[in-house]
Scaffold this motif. Structure first.
Motif, PDB file in Angstrom:
ATOM      1  N   CYS A  85       0.858  -1.184   0.000  1.00 53.43           N
ATOM      2  CA  CYS A  85       0.000   0.000   0.000  1.00 53.43           C
ATOM      3  C   CYS A  85       0.896   1.236   0.000  1.00 53.43           C
ATOM      4  O   CYS A  85       1.828   1.328   0.801  1.00 53.43           O
ATOM      5  CB  CYS A  85      -0.899  -0.007   1.230  1.00 53.43           C
ATOM      6  N   PRO A  86       0.641   2.233  -0.859  1.00 50.32           N
ATOM      7  CA  PRO A  86       1.539   3.385  -0.952  1.00 50.32           C
ATOM      8  C   PRO A  86       1.329   4.449   0.104  1.00 50.32           C
ATOM      9  O   PRO A  86       2.194   5.310   0.286  1.00 50.32           O
ATOM     10  CB  PRO A  86       1.221   3.948  -2.336  1.00 50.32           C
ATOM     11  N   ALA A  87       0.190   4.419   0.813  1.00 46.91           N
ATOM     12  CA  ALA A  87      -0.115   5.508   1.746  1.00 46.91           C
ATOM     13  C   ALA A  87      -1.158   5.068   2.753  1.00 46.91           C
ATOM     14  O   ALA A  87      -1.848   4.060   2.554  1.00 46.91           O
ATOM     15  CB  ALA A  87      -0.620   6.729   0.974  1.00 46.91           C
ATOM     16  N   ASP A  88      -1.280   5.833   3.819  1.00 47.77           N
ATOM     17  CA  ASP A  88      -2.368   5.629   4.771  1.00 47.77           C
ATOM     18  C   ASP A  88      -3.671   6.147   4.162  1.00 47.77           C
ATOM     19  O   ASP A  88      -3.675   7.167   3.468  1.00 47.77           O
ATOM     20  CB  ASP A  88      -2.113   6.423   6.057  1.00 47.77           C
ATOM     21  N   GLY A  89      -4.762   5.478   4.432  1.00 44.96           N
ATOM     22  CA  GLY A  89      -6.040   5.991   3.950  1.00 44.96           C
ATOM     23  C   GLY A  89      -7.097   4.923   3.820  1.00 44.96           C
ATOM     24  O   GLY A  89      -7.133   3.961   4.593  1.00 44.96           O
ATOM     25  N   THR A  90      -7.950   5.090   2.809  1.00 44.39           N
ATOM     26  CA  THR A  90      -9.045   4.175   2.534  1.00 44.39           C
ATOM     27  C   THR A  90      -8.836   3.530   1.176  1.00 44.39           C
ATOM     28  O   THR A  90      -8.570   4.225   0.192  1.00 44.39           O
ATOM     29  CB  THR A  90     -10.391   4.921   2.525  1.00 44.39           C
ATOM     30  N   LEU A  91      -8.947   2.219   1.109  1.00 45.82           N
ATOM     31  CA  LEU A  91      -8.857   1.503  -0.160  1.00 45.82           C
ATOM     32  C   LEU A  91     -10.231   1.616  -0.818  1.00 45.82           C
ATOM     33  O   LEU A  91     -11.110   0.786  -0.615  1.00 45.82           O
ATOM     34  CB  LEU A  91      -8.466   0.052   0.063  1.00 45.82           C
ATOM     35  N   SER A  92     -10.414   2.666  -1.627  1.00 44.18           N
ATOM     36  CA  SER A  92     -11.747   2.981  -2.125  1.00 44.18           C
ATOM     37  C   SER A  92     -12.188   2.088  -3.272  1.00 44.18           C
ATOM     38  O   SER A  92     -13.374   1.796  -3.419  1.00 44.18           O
ATOM     39  CB  SER A  92     -11.829   4.447  -2.540  1.00 44.18           C
ATOM     40  N   GLN A  93     -11.235   1.655  -4.125  1.00 44.63           N
ATOM     41  CA  GLN A  93     -11.564   0.723  -5.202  1.00 44.63           C
ATOM     42  C   GLN A  93     -10.328  -0.086  -5.559  1.00 44.63           C
ATOM     43  O   GLN A  93      -9.199   0.374  -5.380  1.00 44.63           O
ATOM     44  CB  GLN A  93     -12.059   1.449  -6.453  1.00 44.63           C
ATOM     45  N   PHE A  94     -10.534  -1.269  -6.091  1.00 39.47           N
ATOM     46  CA  PHE A  94      -9.438  -2.065  -6.645  1.00 39.47           C
ATOM     47  C   PHE A  94     -10.040  -3.145  -7.528  1.00 39.47           C
ATOM     48  O   PHE A  94     -11.240  -3.432  -7.446  1.00 39.47           O
ATOM     49  CB  PHE A  94      -8.569  -2.695  -5.552  1.00 39.47           C
TER      50      PHE A  94
END
Length: 300
Positions: A85-94
């Motif tokens: 994962c490249p950053a902190d946050g929310t995995l909104s789509q994949f």
């Protein structure tokens, strides 16, 4: 009309760039009483955990931007295996890039070629590959890191609007990530081509990279920079940062298995997003015969 729909409609007539530049000036203010007030208010509002920061004292940062893009302690984000994962946050789509299209939100898809600034040749590399979109959380770490080790080949600045990129806006503004100002970074990796797209947003005052410093804001037309001298970044290395938060869209030429990832779940920089499938002989970089696989009408 739903509140999220109303919020998205209100954004259309707003002077996106002017608002963002004004916020950017405020975020660079060095008046101690003002920058400290902004930092402490932000920490309280978003419950920021400063114990993970390399400098845990909020008042030690010279500006709000310095606080927002703060470094973490060396052991704060251990690296997993596979694609990171490249950053902190929310995995909104994949998921899979199907017929050259990426999923933005339910009911909204957009073309990889449009995301890359109209580059249909580059978009062909990702036919049959995978993508992932991470919305950076305001409370967490705001530097962007490499999912895989790679060598930078080209950086493309694409001008555009600066709509918000939160869930409410992604659900209602078509082609959002292909409309906003963005920085497209092309890499060669041992697993094939990879692209990292840093998408600007409302009140995001600037995007920086480790090889070029502050790149946005720019204006006008698409600007391409080729790199004859190799710029190699190791897996997990920092590649850029947002001065105020936004979104990263990653594209991989090879399919990625995201089996254990929860859609819409919180993620941290360095954790495993998935694992690349076995390379398929001869597939990378080849377009289907007779057409590029990008649906007609989806290009700019």
């Amino acid at each position: 009309m739903s509140p999220s729909r109303l919020f998205s409609l209100i954004q259309y007539p707003l002077p996106h760039h002017l608002l963002s530049r004004l916020v950017g000036r405020l975020a660079e203010c060095r008046l101690p009483w003002l920058k400290n007030a902004l930092i402490h208010a932000f920490i309280k509002r978003f419950e920021v955990d400063m114990s993970q920061a390399q400098e845990p004292d909020p008042s030690a940062y010279p500006t709000f931007n310095a606080f927002f893009t703060r470094a973490l302690k060396a052991d704060a984000r251990p690296l997993g295996d596979g694609v990171l994962c490249p950053a902190d946050g929310t995995l909104s789509q994949f998921g899979a890039i199907e017929a050259g299209l990426l999923l933005q939100a339910k009911g909204h898809r957009y073309a990889m070629a449009d995301l890359l600034g109209g580059d249909t040749v580059a978009a062909r590399r990702y036919l049959g590959g995978s993508f992932a979109t991470v919305y950076l959380s305001p409370r967490d770490y705001h530097r962007v890191h490499m999912p895989l080790a790679g060598t930078l080949t080209e950086m493309v600045y694409v001008p555009g609007r600066l709509f918000s990129v939160n869930a409410a806006t992604t659900a209602h503004v078509p082609n959002l990530f292909a409309r906003n100002e963005r920085l497209v970074c092309h890499f060669d990796t041992e697993q094939g081509p990879m692209v990292m797209v840093l998408v600007g947003a409302m009140i995001v005052a600037a995007i920086e990279t480790v090889w070029a410093g502050q790149v946005t804001p720019l204006s006008g037309q698409v600007q391409r920079t080729r790199f004859d001298r190799p710029i190699h970044l190791e897996r997990g290395a920092e590649m850029g940062r947002f001065k105020l938060g936004s979104t990263v869209v990653m594209g991989f030429a090879e399919p990625v298995d995201f089996a254990d990832m929860p859609l819409g779940g919180m993620v941290s920089m360095g954790q495993t997003l998935g694992h690349l499938a076995t390379l398929r002989q001869g597939r990378r970089g080849q377009a289907p015969s007779g057409e590029d696989g990008i649906p007609l009408g989806m290009h700019r």
